[in-house]
Design a protein around this motif. Structure first.
Motif, mmCIF file in Angstrom:
data_model
loop_
_atom_site.group_PDB
_atom_site.id
_atom_site.type_symbol
_atom_site.label_atom_id
_atom_site.label_comp_id
_atom_site.label_asym_id
_atom_site.label_seq_id
_atom_site.Cartn_x
_atom_site.Cartn_y
_atom_site.Cartn_z
ATOM 1 N N GLY A 67 0.838 -1.234 0.138
ATOM 2 C CA GLY A 67 0.034 -0.022 -0.027
ATOM 3 C C GLY A 67 0.792 1.252 0.123
ATOM 4 O O GLY A 67 0.365 2.375 -0.232
ATOM 5 N N ARG A 68 1.853 1.048 0.181
ATOM 6 C CA ARG A 68 3.070 2.246 0.388
ATOM 7 C C ARG A 68 3.873 2.583 -0.827
ATOM 8 O O ARG A 68 4.554 3.540 -1.229
ATOM 9 C CB ARG A 68 4.019 2.216 1.664
ATOM 10 C CG ARG A 68 3.491 2.070 2.930
ATOM 11 C CD ARG A 68 2.197 3.107 3.198
ATOM 12 N NE ARG A 68 2.764 4.697 3.257
ATOM 13 C CZ ARG A 68 2.239 5.576 3.325
ATOM 14 N NH1 ARG A 68 0.943 5.357 3.246
ATOM 15 N NH2 ARG A 68 2.596 6.489 3.064
ATOM 16 N N ILE A 69 3.609 1.587 -1.678
ATOM 17 C CA ILE A 69 4.404 1.575 -3.096
ATOM 18 C C ILE A 69 4.047 2.977 -3.879
ATOM 19 O O ILE A 69 2.618 3.000 -4.122
ATOM 20 C CB ILE A 69 4.265 0.388 -3.764
ATOM 21 C CG1 ILE A 69 5.204 -0.876 -3.097
ATOM 22 C CG2 ILE A 69 4.776 0.725 -5.145
ATOM 23 C CD1 ILE A 69 4.612 -2.116 -3.808
ATOM 24 N N GLY A 70 4.952 3.697 -4.119
ATOM 25 C CA GLY A 70 4.493 4.938 -4.911
ATOM 26 C C GLY A 70 4.029 5.992 -4.283
ATOM 27 O O GLY A 70 3.812 7.027 -4.734
ATOM 28 N N ASP A 71 3.757 5.939 -2.832
ATOM 29 C CA ASP A 71 2.979 6.987 -2.201
ATOM 30 C C ASP A 71 4.134 7.143 -0.645
ATOM 31 O O ASP A 71 3.540 7.100 0.210
ATOM 32 C CB ASP A 71 1.875 6.932 -1.815
ATOM 33 C CG ASP A 71 1.242 8.066 -1.177
ATOM 34 O OD1 ASP A 71 1.985 9.137 -1.478
ATOM 35 O OD2 ASP A 71 0.193 7.983 -0.532
ATOM 36 N N GLN A 72 5.371 6.779 -0.855
ATOM 37 C CA GLN A 72 6.111 6.662 0.441
ATOM 38 C C GLN A 72 6.330 8.172 1.179
ATOM 39 O O GLN A 72 6.569 8.145 2.326
ATOM 40 C CB GLN A 72 7.463 6.109 0.306
ATOM 41 C CG GLN A 72 7.368 4.809 -0.090
ATOM 42 C CD GLN A 72 8.535 3.972 -0.252
ATOM 43 O OE1 GLN A 72 8.699 2.634 -0.336
ATOM 44 N NE2 GLN A 72 10.015 4.379 -0.610
ATOM 45 N N THR A 73 6.086 9.135 0.706
ATOM 46 C CA THR A 73 6.404 10.562 0.966
ATOM 47 C C THR A 73 4.824 11.277 1.244
ATOM 48 O O THR A 73 4.915 12.617 0.939
ATOM 49 C CB THR A 73 7.235 11.413 0.335
ATOM 50 O OG1 THR A 73 6.936 11.357 -1.109
ATOM 51 C CG2 THR A 73 8.509 10.483 0.490
ATOM 52 N N GLY A 74 3.863 10.703 0.900
ATOM 53 C CA GLY A 74 2.366 11.352 1.036
ATOM 54 C C GLY A 74 2.103 12.293 -0.135
ATOM 55 O O GLY A 74 1.513 13.007 0.102
ATOM 56 N N GLY A 75 2.810 12.271 -1.410
ATOM 57 C CA GLY A 75 2.495 12.784 -2.499
ATOM 58 C C GLY A 75 3.393 13.752 -2.713
ATOM 59 O O GLY A 75 3.376 14.314 -3.805
ATOM 60 N N ARG A 76 4.475 14.091 -1.835
ATOM 61 C CA ARG A 76 5.205 15.028 -1.980
ATOM 62 C C ARG A 76 6.499 14.680 -2.631
ATOM 63 O O ARG A 76 6.534 13.442 -2.854
ATOM 64 C CB ARG A 76 5.912 15.362 -0.528
ATOM 65 C CG ARG A 76 4.749 16.242 0.473
ATOM 66 C CD ARG A 76 5.332 16.667 1.693
ATOM 67 N NE ARG A 76 6.650 17.638 1.405
ATOM 68 C CZ ARG A 76 6.598 18.881 1.743
ATOM 69 N NH1 ARG A 76 5.628 19.259 2.226
ATOM 70 N NH2 ARG A 76 7.470 19.502 1.182
ATOM 71 N N VAL A 77 7.252 15.505 -3.281
ATOM 72 C CA VAL A 77 8.451 15.239 -3.838
ATOM 73 C C VAL A 77 9.305 14.731 -2.674
ATOM 74 O O VAL A 77 9.642 15.429 -1.655
ATOM 75 C CB VAL A 77 9.280 16.363 -4.439
ATOM 76 C CG1 VAL A 77 10.800 15.901 -4.848
ATOM 77 C CG2 VAL A 77 8.591 16.877 -5.640
ATOM 78 N N GLY A 78 10.002 13.331 -2.628
ATOM 79 C CA GLY A 78 10.720 12.948 -1.445
ATOM 80 C C GLY A 78 12.140 12.429 -2.073
ATOM 81 O O GLY A 78 12.863 12.212 -1.254
ATOM 82 N N PHE A 79 12.474 12.630 -3.215
ATOM 83 C CA PHE A 79 13.737 12.193 -3.662
ATOM 84 C C PHE A 79 14.148 13.563 -4.632
ATOM 85 O O PHE A 79 13.458 13.894 -5.632
ATOM 86 C CB PHE A 79 13.655 10.812 -4.557
ATOM 87 C CG PHE A 79 13.033 9.580 -3.646
ATOM 88 C CD1 PHE A 79 13.810 9.116 -2.712
ATOM 89 C CD2 PHE A 79 11.690 9.683 -3.798
ATOM 90 C CE1 PHE A 79 13.280 8.232 -1.764
ATOM 91 C CE2 PHE A 79 11.167 8.710 -2.982
ATOM 92 C CZ PHE A 79 11.742 7.950 -2.210
ATOM 93 N N PHE A 80 15.542 13.650 -4.468
ATOM 94 C CA PHE A 80 16.214 14.661 -5.253
ATOM 95 C C PHE A 80 17.244 14.034 -6.151
ATOM 96 O O PHE A 80 18.654 13.765 -5.642
ATOM 97 C CB PHE A 80 16.594 15.766 -4.359
ATOM 98 C CG PHE A 80 15.212 16.141 -3.543
ATOM 99 C CD1 PHE A 80 14.827 17.662 -4.275
ATOM 100 C CD2 PHE A 80 14.949 15.844 -2.520
ATOM 101 C CE1 PHE A 80 13.610 18.157 -3.385
ATOM 102 C CE2 PHE A 80 13.869 16.455 -2.001
ATOM 103 C CZ PHE A 80 13.054 17.481 -2.472
#
Length: 130
Positions: A67-80
């Protein structure tokens, strides 16, 4: 010296994740080692040499993790993903089928565009200013 060496990214399938990160995003496969429990220790890093934080690609083990795949940061940019040539990498990634969610922007801090990885996690492709 202290540094963050790895960040775990929950994925659905090891092989498709390795293909995406190495072929579409230009990462390199650092390690892919089978583990006794049937999982694998899979590490990818951006660039051609060890120079930053790697991703540990971890296959989801249960429904909660899936259930967390693809949404590990709650829809925010999480990786740079930093680059030294924004135009080159943006063009190469676009040609490889990477989904960019916006047109490139040129901000005081650098050139940037938000893209999604294979699973929908949001990333910034970023070339810092000067």
């Amino acid at each position: 010296m202290r540094r963050i060496a790895l960040v775990t990214l929950v994925v659905d399938d090891y092989d498709e994740a390795v293909r995406h990160y190495t072929e579409a995003l230009g990462f390199r496969l650092v390690e892919d080692t089978p583990r006794p429990d049937g999982s694998r220790w899979v590490v990818v890093e951006p660039g051609t040499e060890a120079c930053g934080t790697g991703l540990l690609l971890a296959r989801a083990k249960d429904e909660a993790q899936r259930g967390r795949i693809g949404d590990q940061t709650g829809g925010r940019v999480g990786f740079f993903l930093y680059t030294d040539d924004f135009a080159r990498d943006h063009a190469r990634m676009s040609a490889a089928g990477v989904t960019f969610l916006e047109e490139p922007r040129h901000e005081p801090y650098g050139s940037v565009a938000v893209f999604q990885d294979l699973y929908g996690n949001r990333w910034d492709l970023l070339q810092p200013a000067g």
